[in-house]
Enzyme design. Structure first.
Site, PDB file in Angstrom:
ATOM      1  N   GLY A  46       0.516  -1.338  -0.231  1.00  0.00           N
ATOM      2  CA  GLY A  46      -0.235   0.376  -0.125  1.00  0.00           C
ATOM      3  C   GLY A  46       0.638   1.015   0.330  1.00  0.00           C
ATOM      4  CD  GLN A  51       4.393   5.942   2.644  1.00  0.00           C
ATOM      5  OE1 GLN A  51       2.446   4.925   2.020  1.00  0.00           O
ATOM      6  NE2 GLN A  51       4.594   5.456   2.841  1.00  0.00           N
ATOM      7  CB  CYS A  97       5.461   1.590   6.514  1.00  0.00           C
ATOM      8  SG  CYS A  97       5.115   3.345   5.830  1.00  0.00           S
ATOM      9  CG  LEU A  98       6.737   1.005   0.686  1.00  0.00           C
ATOM     10  CD1 LEU A  98       6.277   0.745  -0.605  1.00  0.00           C
ATOM     11  CD2 LEU A  98       7.997  -0.291   0.721  1.00  0.00           C
ATOM     12  CG  HIS A 139       0.198   1.322   7.516  1.00  0.00           C
ATOM     13  ND1 HIS A 139       1.182   0.349   8.129  1.00  0.00           N
ATOM     14  CD2 HIS A 139       0.512   1.791   6.551  1.00  0.00           C
ATOM     15  CE1 HIS A 139       2.233   0.384   7.445  1.00  0.00           C
ATOM     16  NE2 HIS A 139       1.940   1.817   6.946  1.00  0.00           N
ATOM     17  CD  GLU A 140      -0.729   2.061   3.311  1.00  0.00           C
ATOM     18  OE1 GLU A 140      -0.304   3.263   2.993  1.00  0.00           O
ATOM     19  OE2 GLU A 140      -0.077   0.848   3.106  1.00  0.00           O
ATOM     20  CG  HIS A 143       0.734   6.693   5.610  1.00  0.00           C
ATOM     21  ND1 HIS A 143       1.870   6.771   6.474  1.00  0.00           N
ATOM     22  CD2 HIS A 143       0.722   5.152   5.984  1.00  0.00           C
ATOM     23  CE1 HIS A 143       2.716   5.513   6.379  1.00  0.00           C
ATOM     24  NE2 HIS A 143       2.611   5.138   5.698  1.00  0.00           N
TER      25      HIS A 143
HETATM   26 NI    NI Z   1       3.235   3.235   5.715  1.00  0.00          NI
END
Ligand code: NI
Length: 174
Positions: A46, A51, A97-98, A139-140, A143
């Site tokens: 995701g 991000q 997480c990226l 999670h997303e 963000h």
């Molecule tokens: Ni993330």
């Protein structure tokens, strides 16, 4: 398609609350395509707009490859996503997480969520999710409110994780 730059912890854009998207047009769809491409290149499940440095309520998710190796791609584009219902039951799973590269930690999440959103064409949609998709959605969407998964673990675990991240970055510099 353009590969976008992924911003990493502790960049301030990751702490900002994102704004709702007013209009879904071709320009936004181009951005959605770029986000998806960026997520696939980075091997993520995701990606949320903050991000890539854009404070807007936009998320792309594709859990297909993580659930089954070699599975056909099955991306979901979510504009203005909102959790409208969640189960009482929670569970703990490892997340990464990226924006926090190469780290993982166990995070407690609701087992099921129902999410309302607008899709790629601006149509209103609702999805009832469990398993990895439910985790990815929570999670997303976090963000979009400036919350990282490391904000949802104990302070001690967070300190250890951030120390490892710092060490990794030092090694990369050398
Ligand atoms: Ni993330």
């Amino acid at each position: 398609m353009t590969k976008l730059k992924i911003y990493e912890y502790p960049h301030p854009v990751l702490k900002q609350k994102s704004e709702r998207v007013a209009k879904i047009d071709d320009e936004l769809r181009k951005f959605l395509d770029d986000m998806l491409e960026t997520m696939y290149i980075a091997d993520g499940v995701g990606l949320a707009a903050p991000q890539v440095g854009v404070s807007k309520r936009i998320v792309v998710i594709d859990v297909s490859a993580a659930e089954e190796e070699g599975a056909e791609k099955s991306p979901i584009f979510l504009v203005n996503p909102e959790i409208v219902w969640h189960s009482d039951e929670k569970g703990c799973q490892f997340e990464g997480c990226l924006s926090v590269p190469e780290q993982r930690a166990e995070v407690e999440r609701y087992l099921q969520v129902r999410v309302h959103y607008q899709d790629y064409d601006g149509k209103e949609q609702e999805i009832l999710a469990d398993g990895l998709l439910a985790i990815a959605l929570q999670h997303e969407i976090d963000h979009l409110d400036g919350i990282l998964y490391i904000d949802r673990i104990s302070r001690l675990k967070r300190q250890m994780l951030l120390k490892k991240l710092q060490k990794l970055r030092q090694e990369e510099e050398e």
